[in-house]
Design a protein around this motif. Structure first.
Motif, PDB file in Angstrom:
ATOM      1  N   SER A   1       0.857  -1.208   0.000  1.00 26.23           N
ATOM      2  CA  SER A   1       0.000   0.000   0.000  1.00 26.23           C
ATOM      3  C   SER A   1       0.876   1.235   0.000  1.00 26.23           C
ATOM      4  N   LEU A   2       0.295   2.346  -0.422  1.00 26.23           N
ATOM      5  CA  LEU A   2       1.095   3.581  -0.522  1.00 26.23           C
ATOM      6  C   LEU A   2       1.300   4.219   0.842  1.00 26.23           C
ATOM      7  N   LYS A   3       0.480   3.718   1.860  1.00 29.22           N
ATOM      8  CA  LYS A   3       0.560   4.348   3.188  1.00 29.22           C
ATOM      9  C   LYS A   3       1.911   3.992   3.818  1.00 29.22           C
ATOM     10  N   THR A   4       2.708   5.026   4.246  1.00 27.44           N
ATOM     11  CA  THR A   4       3.958   4.722   4.950  1.00 27.44           C
ATOM     12  C   THR A   4       3.639   4.106   6.302  1.00 27.44           C
ATOM     13  N   LYS A   5       4.259   2.965   6.588  1.00 22.08           N
ATOM     14  CA  LYS A   5       4.062   2.329   7.906  1.00 22.08           C
ATOM     15  C   LYS A   5       4.615   3.279   8.972  1.00 22.08           C
ATOM     16  N   ASP A   6       3.788   3.631   9.949  1.00 22.70           N
ATOM     17  CA  ASP A   6       4.256   4.505  11.020  1.00 22.70           C
ATOM     18  C   ASP A   6       3.287   4.350  12.184  1.00 22.70           C
ATOM     19  N   VAL A   7       3.632   4.936  13.337  1.00 25.19           N
ATOM     20  CA  VAL A   7       2.718   4.942  14.479  1.00 25.19           C
ATOM     21  C   VAL A   7       2.211   6.367  14.665  1.00 25.19           C
ATOM     22  N   VAL A   8       1.056   6.515  15.332  1.00 26.06           N
ATOM     23  CA  VAL A   8       0.527   7.839  15.643  1.00 26.06           C
ATOM     24  C   VAL A   8       0.695   8.045  17.141  1.00 26.06           C
ATOM     25  N   LEU A   9       1.345   9.147  17.543  1.00 23.25           N
ATOM     26  CA  LEU A   9       1.566   9.397  18.965  1.00 23.25           C
ATOM     27  C   LEU A   9       0.278   9.971  19.561  1.00 23.25           C
ATOM     28  N   SER A  10      -0.211   9.338  20.671  1.00 26.77           N
ATOM     29  CA  SER A  10      -1.483   9.817  21.255  1.00 26.77           C
ATOM     30  C   SER A  10      -1.245  11.067  22.110  1.00 26.77           C
ATOM     31  N   GLU A  11      -2.292  11.870  22.307  1.00 28.62           N
ATOM     32  CA  GLU A  11      -2.190  13.122  23.062  1.00 28.62           C
ATOM     33  C   GLU A  11      -1.778  12.868  24.513  1.00 28.62           C
ATOM     34  N   ALA A 216      25.189   8.428   5.731  1.00 27.79           N
ATOM     35  CA  ALA A 216      24.429   9.317   6.631  1.00 27.79           C
ATOM     36  C   ALA A 216      23.064   9.616   6.023  1.00 27.79           C
ATOM     37  N   TRP A 217      23.015   9.727   4.686  1.00 29.06           N
ATOM     38  CA  TRP A 217      21.750  10.000   4.003  1.00 29.06           C
ATOM     39  C   TRP A 217      20.785   8.805   4.203  1.00 29.06           C
ATOM     40  N   TRP A 218      21.306   7.588   4.012  1.00 26.60           N
ATOM     41  CA  TRP A 218      20.485   6.366   4.202  1.00 26.60           C
ATOM     42  C   TRP A 218      19.983   6.305   5.638  1.00 26.60           C
ATOM     43  N   LEU A 219      20.843   6.709   6.604  1.00 28.84           N
ATOM     44  CA  LEU A 219      20.472   6.651   8.029  1.00 28.84           C
ATOM     45  C   LEU A 219      19.375   7.663   8.355  1.00 28.84           C
ATOM     46  N   CYS A 220      19.499   8.920   7.883  1.00 27.94           N
ATOM     47  CA  CYS A 220      18.485   9.903   8.293  1.00 27.94           C
ATOM     48  C   CYS A 220      17.182   9.671   7.531  1.00 27.94           C
ATOM     49  N   GLU A 221      17.242   8.866   6.420  1.00 30.76           N
ATOM     50  CA  GLU A 221      16.005   8.463   5.724  1.00 30.76           C
ATOM     51  C   GLU A 221      15.187   7.506   6.573  1.00 30.76           C
ATOM     52  N   ARG A 222      15.764   6.984   7.685  1.00 34.07           N
ATOM     53  CA  ARG A 222      15.051   6.068   8.553  1.00 34.07           C
ATOM     54  C   ARG A 222      13.990   6.787   9.388  1.00 34.07           C
ATOM     55  N   GLN A 223      14.074   8.145   9.471  1.00 35.73           N
ATOM     56  CA  GLN A 223      13.132   8.867  10.335  1.00 35.73           C
ATOM     57  C   GLN A 223      11.760   8.998   9.665  1.00 35.73           C
ATOM     58  N   LEU A 224      10.709   8.724  10.457  1.00 36.43           N
ATOM     59  CA  LEU A 224       9.323   8.759   9.966  1.00 36.43           C
ATOM     60  C   LEU A 224       8.576   9.963  10.542  1.00 36.43           C
ATOM     61  N   PRO A 225       7.403  10.294  10.007  1.00 36.83           N
ATOM     62  CA  PRO A 225       6.621  11.441  10.523  1.00 36.83           C
ATOM     63  C   PRO A 225       6.405  11.410  12.041  1.00 36.83           C
ATOM     64  N   SER A 226       6.305  10.198  12.623  1.00 40.26           N
ATOM     65  CA  SER A 226       6.099  10.109  14.089  1.00 40.26           C
ATOM     66  C   SER A 226       7.331  10.587  14.846  1.00 40.26           C
ATOM     67  N   GLY A 227       8.457  10.757  14.113  1.00 39.35           N
ATOM     68  CA  GLY A 227       9.715  11.132  14.766  1.00 39.35           C
ATOM     69  C   GLY A 227      10.582   9.917  15.020  1.00 39.35           C
ATOM     70  N   GLY A 231      14.479   0.406  10.979  1.00 35.17           N
ATOM     71  CA  GLY A 231      15.785  -0.214  10.707  1.00 35.17           C
ATOM     72  C   GLY A 231      16.049  -0.407   9.227  1.00 35.17           C
ATOM     73  N   ARG A 232      14.981  -0.421   8.434  1.00 36.51           N
ATOM     74  CA  ARG A 232      15.084  -0.590   6.974  1.00 36.51           C
ATOM     75  C   ARG A 232      13.901   0.123   6.351  1.00 36.51           C
ATOM     76  N   PRO A 233      13.965   0.474   5.057  1.00 36.62           N
ATOM     77  CA  PRO A 233      12.815   1.134   4.424  1.00 36.62           C
ATOM     78  C   PRO A 233      11.542   0.296   4.588  1.00 36.62           C
ATOM     79  N   GLU A 234      10.410   0.956   4.704  1.00 34.11           N
ATOM     80  CA  GLU A 234       9.092   0.313   4.784  1.00 34.11           C
ATOM     81  C   GLU A 234       8.832  -0.418   6.099  1.00 34.11           C
ATOM     82  N   LYS A 235       9.728  -0.298   7.081  1.00 37.01           N
ATOM     83  CA  LYS A 235       9.500  -0.960   8.384  1.00 37.01           C
ATOM     84  C   LYS A 235       8.887   0.026   9.384  1.00 37.01           C
ATOM     85  N   LEU A 236       8.269  -0.515  10.449  1.00 37.93           N
ATOM     86  CA  LEU A 236       7.713   0.336  11.514  1.00 37.93           C
ATOM     87  C   LEU A 236       8.861   0.919  12.343  1.00 37.93           C
TER      88      LEU A 236
END
Ligand SMILES: COc1ccc(S(=O)(=O)N2Cc3cc(C#N)ccc3N(Cc3cncn3C)C[C@H]2Cc2ccccc2)cc1
Ligand SMILES: [Zn+2]
Length: 331
Positions: A1-11, A216-227, A231-236
């Motif tokens: 799916s096109l949705k990036t796997k990530d978690v949503v931080l609750s309030e 370093a570019w590959w490493l900082c690409e590991r960061q997702l919108p949740s912050g 460990g690898r592309p497409e992982k949580l």
């Protein structure tokens, strides 16, 4: 799916560091020697002690750990024949647990409690013709074991016991086109193995062989919108990857390439405000492993309520400094 796997931080997530709770969590962990959990984790007991003690040291709470019990436990785990150290009495000696034991005794400044020459013999006996290292006598090769070998011998000031040039050659043979590393030549890049390979090159003082910017570019690409970092592309995202990625970026002097505020938010959200401790993701069960990497990650991000951590050794900086002082005294 096109949705990036990530978690949503609750309030209602934790937004401050609950230091006292984490100290209480680790102080009581594993005290109930009868429970199922305790028996099932015998196979990693030595590493569990390293994760708990280092976390307590970073919080300046190591006085709450049973120091003498830990030191005598370690001395009973050294195999007199091979010189190696096992996770628990009666288990096979292994590179992973030999390192954990040396790290713990280095923090306690009690390396006298084991046969250091025996450890040096065990570690150097596992190096292969191509410079790689086995984890134990069963012959599994992995760059994780190269890192264990050089870190362990470096803490004992005995890097002379192995072929450092061949060690570096094998690590270089595992470098991928993206600048990253896997467990063997041709294995795909993974944040945990990148940490091991960058750490190995750092200890061997051969960082110049790296493709620093691509890596370093590959490493900082590991960061997702949740912050959080994966460990690898497409992982949580997972808290322990925060450590593997950030410590590697720190060794590359490019830690500023990640969004520090967002990452801090993710790490704090992984705290369990009921029991204390950190888990791999917000809302999961905490454990000593993720508790260490949560605290170590916050330390790398500059949280001064936690002692400074050495990004290569994942030990208090003061332990590394005093070890180097000792080695200079006797050279
Ligand atoms: C889920 O139960 C487990 C599973 C595996 C292991 S393990 O093989 O010993 N090990 C160490 C580890 C320790 C703890 C704790 N306390 C928890 C997890 C965990 N994992 C698994 C993990 C981490 N992030 C998500 N996952 C699923 C890594 C693994 C491999 C590893 C060892 C040493 C250094 C780095 C990595 C222990 C418990
Ligand atoms: Zn994890």
């Amino acid at each position: 799916s096109l949705k990036t796997k990530d978690v949503v931080l609750s309030e209602d997530r934790p937004k401050t560091l609950l230091l006292q709770k984490h100290s209480d969590y680790l102080a009581s962990y594993g005290l109930n020697k009868n429970d199922y959990e305790y028996c099932m984790t015998e196979y990693l007991r030595m590493s569990g002690i390293y994760w708990s003690l280092t976390a307590m040291e970073l919080m300046n709470q190591s006085s709450r750990m049973p120091k003498e019990e830990i030191i005598s436990f370690i001395s009973t785990c050294q195999d007199s024949e091979s010189g190696g150290i096992s996770a628990c009495n009666g288990h096979d000696p292994h590179m992973l647990y030999t390192l954990s034991a040396v790290q713990v005794l280095a923090m306690y400044d009690r390396l006298d409690a084991i046969d250091v020459e025996g450890v040096v013999k065990f570690v150097s006996s596992l190096q292969q013709e191509d410079g790689s290292f086995f984890g134990d006598k069963w012959g599994e090769v992995d760059t994780r074991f190269s890192f264990c070998a050089v870190m362990c011998l470096s803490l004992l000031h005995r890097l002379d016991a192995i072929n450092v040039n061949k060690t570096v050659d094998f690590v270089v043979s595992c470098m991928n086109f993206d600048g990253g590393f896997g467990s063997k030549p041709g294995s795909e890049s993974h944040a945990g193995l990148i940490y091991c390979c960058v750490g190995t090159l750092s200890i061997c003082k051969r960082m110049e062989v790296l493709k620093a910017d691509e890596l370093a570019w590959w490493l900082c690409e590991r960061q997702l919108p949740s912050g959080g970092l994966n460990g690898r592309p497409e992982k949580l995202p997972d808290l322990c990857y925060s450590w593997w990625v950030m410590s590697s970026l720190s060794m590359l002097n490019r830690i500023h390439w990640v969004d520090k505020k967002n990452l801090e938010q993710f790490i704090l959200a992984c705290q369990d405000s009921e029991t204390g401790g950190f888990s791999d993701r917000p809302g999961d069960i905490p454990d000593p492993f993720h508790t260490l990497f949560g605290l170590a990650g916050l330390s790398l991000l500059g949280d001064t309520s936690i002692k400074r951590v050495n990004p290569t050794y994942c030990m208090p900086q003061e332990t590394i400094d005093s070890g180097l002082l000792t080695s200079n005294l006797f050279q």
